[in-house]
Design a protein around this motif. Structure first.
Motif, PDB file in Angstrom:
ATOM      1  N   PHE B 155       0.819  -1.203   0.000  1.00  8.32           N
ATOM      2  CA  PHE B 155       0.000   0.000   0.000  1.00  8.32           C
ATOM      3  C   PHE B 155       0.857   1.258   0.000  1.00  8.32           C
ATOM      4  O   PHE B 155       2.044   1.224   0.309  1.00  8.32           O
ATOM      5  CB  PHE B 155      -0.921  -0.003   1.235  1.00  8.32           C
ATOM      6  N   PHE B 156       0.219   2.406  -0.322  1.00 17.42           N
ATOM      7  CA  PHE B 156       0.881   3.701  -0.209  1.00 17.42           C
ATOM      8  C   PHE B 156       1.392   3.858   1.222  1.00 17.42           C
ATOM      9  O   PHE B 156       2.427   4.453   1.471  1.00 17.42           O
ATOM     10  CB  PHE B 156      -0.088   4.853  -0.510  1.00 17.42           C
ATOM     11  N   PHE B 163      -3.684   6.959   4.716  1.00 13.94           N
ATOM     12  CA  PHE B 163      -4.489   8.074   4.211  1.00 13.94           C
ATOM     13  C   PHE B 163      -4.530   8.123   2.691  1.00 13.94           C
ATOM     14  O   PHE B 163      -5.595   8.309   2.088  1.00 13.94           O
ATOM     15  CB  PHE B 163      -3.908   9.378   4.775  1.00 13.94           C
ATOM     16  N   VAL B 164      -3.384   7.954   2.036  1.00 13.98           N
ATOM     17  CA  VAL B 164      -3.366   8.049   0.576  1.00 13.98           C
ATOM     18  C   VAL B 164      -4.112   6.863  -0.046  1.00 13.98           C
ATOM     19  O   VAL B 164      -4.815   7.024  -1.041  1.00 13.98           O
ATOM     20  CB  VAL B 164      -1.930   8.122   0.018  1.00 13.98           C
ATOM     21  N   ASP B 165      -3.959   5.688   0.555  1.00 10.85           N
ATOM     22  CA  ASP B 165      -4.701   4.525   0.045  1.00 10.85           C
ATOM     23  C   ASP B 165      -6.193   4.803   0.070  1.00 10.85           C
ATOM     24  O   ASP B 165      -6.923   4.537  -0.889  1.00 10.85           O
ATOM     25  CB  ASP B 165      -4.413   3.280   0.898  1.00 10.85           C
ATOM     26  N   ILE B 166      -6.651   5.352   1.208  1.00  8.38           N
ATOM     27  CA  ILE B 166      -8.079   5.612   1.353  1.00  8.38           C
ATOM     28  C   ILE B 166      -8.528   6.678   0.352  1.00  8.38           C
ATOM     29  O   ILE B 166      -9.573   6.555  -0.297  1.00  8.38           O
ATOM     30  CB  ILE B 166      -8.409   6.031   2.798  1.00  8.38           C
ATOM     31  N   ALA B 167      -7.711   7.732   0.202  1.00 10.92           N
ATOM     32  CA  ALA B 167      -8.072   8.797  -0.744  1.00 10.92           C
ATOM     33  C   ALA B 167      -8.125   8.241  -2.164  1.00 10.92           C
ATOM     34  O   ALA B 167      -9.074   8.468  -2.915  1.00 10.92           O
ATOM     35  CB  ALA B 167      -7.046   9.929  -0.666  1.00 10.92           C
ATOM     36  N   ALA B 199      -4.431  -1.750  -6.606  1.00 17.06           N
ATOM     37  CA  ALA B 199      -5.893  -1.725  -6.721  1.00 17.06           C
ATOM     38  C   ALA B 199      -6.491  -3.065  -6.292  1.00 17.06           C
ATOM     39  O   ALA B 199      -7.485  -3.116  -5.575  1.00 17.06           O
ATOM     40  CB  ALA B 199      -6.313  -1.373  -8.140  1.00 17.06           C
ATOM     41  N   ASP B 200      -5.833  -4.160  -6.698  1.00 21.81           N
ATOM     42  CA  ASP B 200      -6.321  -5.492  -6.308  1.00 21.81           C
ATOM     43  C   ASP B 200      -6.246  -5.686  -4.797  1.00 21.81           C
ATOM     44  O   ASP B 200      -7.191  -6.169  -4.173  1.00 21.81           O
ATOM     45  CB  ASP B 200      -5.479  -6.592  -6.981  1.00 21.81           C
TER      46      ASP B 200
END
Lengths: 224, 228
Positions: B155-156, B163-167, B199-200
């Protein structure tokens, strides 16, 4: 013991986004080198540090760039913890962030960018929409010297640099009276309070030159 | 610890909203019990609760916590991180890393969504192709950011969602719809290998899976909504 920390700010004298960073740095007593950029002729340094947006402000702290004025303000508050500009309570923080976004997005778009593009007739309609948006800020100021309470905070720096000390110059240049005295008493009181604060006063762009600049920005927006 | 009279947490959202998804993921990560209310027809008819809790924008998502309401998805995510400060943390701890995270989250909300909306709203194929270039540029920038911040993790945020993953997670649905309708692959192993895998992993994450519609559902929804 803090070592000498290199702080550099790339800004533009007329930009509310870089002016608010100067205010924050002065509020925290942080010494910094200022690099004046030009809208029309961006330096290789700026383009290297902010390749995506190519905009000021850029704060460089110990060689690392921090971009976007709200991000920079939060960074400054988290790195130098004295004289805090954001409140502690999570809800109060979320409100400040919400209104800061309202200022820089809706209020700026409706109250300046769209107004610049519009003809005189439509400008009055946009002025009325701007008044409605500013009335939300008016409500927040009731019973307070500043948005930050007794002293200036995040939202004072954002809204102050943007509305009275930038957009109002634009409105003057366009011959518009957006903020009518009798409708915005809290706003008027707040601006008077701001003008008495040393670190804010020091960062207000020179008035006549700023009006000229805002007229130039209107032309630029209309021709784009 | 959140200082509100009541512990009651309610989230107003709409099905398939990338912004409501962000709030749901954040609440799940923090194990916050909440009530989800669907605004069935938010464009045409807004509920009294929505208008009362978000009078300025009248948009979802809105988080209602006790007697206060928080609007705007990234604001909500930060609020959740701060009001429930127990682990896992959504934002990183160092100011510099937090600045990086906020910058990229704003980038997604600004340039990315703008170019997605532009491609989705393009009048014809020619216009779409022209605008696709902007979107590709955004995704290339995100790919670079991903490589830099994931540090070999999924993940980011590195090993964990941040936070960036969620955004960024918000663009996955809209992108898959645009790809299906235009036949253009915006996320590809050649151009954006990191993002494809990300994304997956994001879709499959336990804090995301319960809330994110799958690609087929998104496409079905878009077909109905845009009458295609």
């Amino acid at each position: 013991m803090a070592e000498k920390e290199e702080v550099k700010l790339l800004g533009i004298w007329a930009s509310p986004f870089s002016r608010r960073i100067e205010m924050a740095l002065k509020l925290k007593g942080i010494p910094y080198d200022y690099v004046e950029e030009s809208l029309e002729n961006k330096s290789p340094l700026l383009l290297a540090l902010n390749p995506i947006h190519k905009k000021v402000p850029v704060l460089v702290h110990n060689g690392k760039p921090i971009l976007e004025s709200h991000v920079v303000l939060e960074y400054i508050d988290e790195t130098w913890k004295h004289n805090p500009i954001l409140p502690q309570d999570p809800f109060d923080r979320s409100k400040i962030r919400f209104f800061a976004k309202l200022v820089d997005e809706q209020i700026m778009n409706v109250g300046f960018t769209s107004m610049a593009k519009a003809e005189q007739k439509e400008r009055e309609v946009l002025a009325e929409q701007t008044r409605e948006l500013i009335s939300y800020l008016e409500k927040e100021l009731v019973g307070k010297d500043f948005f930050g309470g007794k002293s200036v905070g995040f939202l004072d720096l954002v809204a102050g640099s943007m509305i009275p000390f930038c957009m109002e110059r634009g409105w003057e240049g366009m011959g518009l009276e957006v903020i009518k005295d009798d409708k915005f008493p809290e706003y008027k009181r707040w601006v008077k309070n701001l003008e008495k604060v040393e670190i804010v006063k020091d960062c207000i762009p020179p008035r006549e030159k700023h009006i000229e600049h805002m007229n130039y920005m209107v032309k630029r927006i209309r021709s784009s | 610890m959140a200082q509100n009279g009541s512990n009651n947490v309610k989230l107003l959202g709409t099905w398939g909203s990338p912004f409501a998804l962000r709030a749901q993921v954040a609440l799940h990560l923090k194990s916050v019990e909440h009530e989800y209310t669907e605004e069935a027809d938010v464009l045409k008819s807004k509920s009294d609760l929505l208008v009362k809790s978000n009078p300025i924008h009248k948009k979802v998502p809105v988080l209602i916590h006790g007697d206060v309401s928080i609007c705007e998805s990234l604001n909500i995510v930060q609020y959740v991180d701060e009001a429930w400060p127990s682990k896992p943390s959504i934002l990183p701890s160092l100011p510099q890393d937090r600045a990086f995270a906020r910058f990229w989250a704003h980038f997604v909300d600004g340039k990315c969504f703008e170019s997605i909306d532009a491609v989705a709203g393009a009048k014809d194929d020619a216009a779409r192709m022209a605008l696709a270039g902007n979107l590709m540029e955004c995704l290339t920038a995100l790919e670079e950011a991903f490589q830099k911040s994931s540090k070999g993790g999924d993940f980011f945020g590195g090993e964990n969602i941040g936070f960036v993953d969620i955004a960024c997670g918000g663009i996955v649905g809209p992108l898959s719809v645009i790809e299906a309708f235009s036949g253009v692959k915006f996320l590809s192993p050649e151009a954006t290998p990191g993002l494809v895998q990300w994304a997956d992993k994001f879709r499959a994450h336990e804090a995301v899976k319960p809330y994110m519609p799958n690609v087929a559902e998104f496409i079905e929804f878009a077909k109905k909504k845009f009458n295609v």
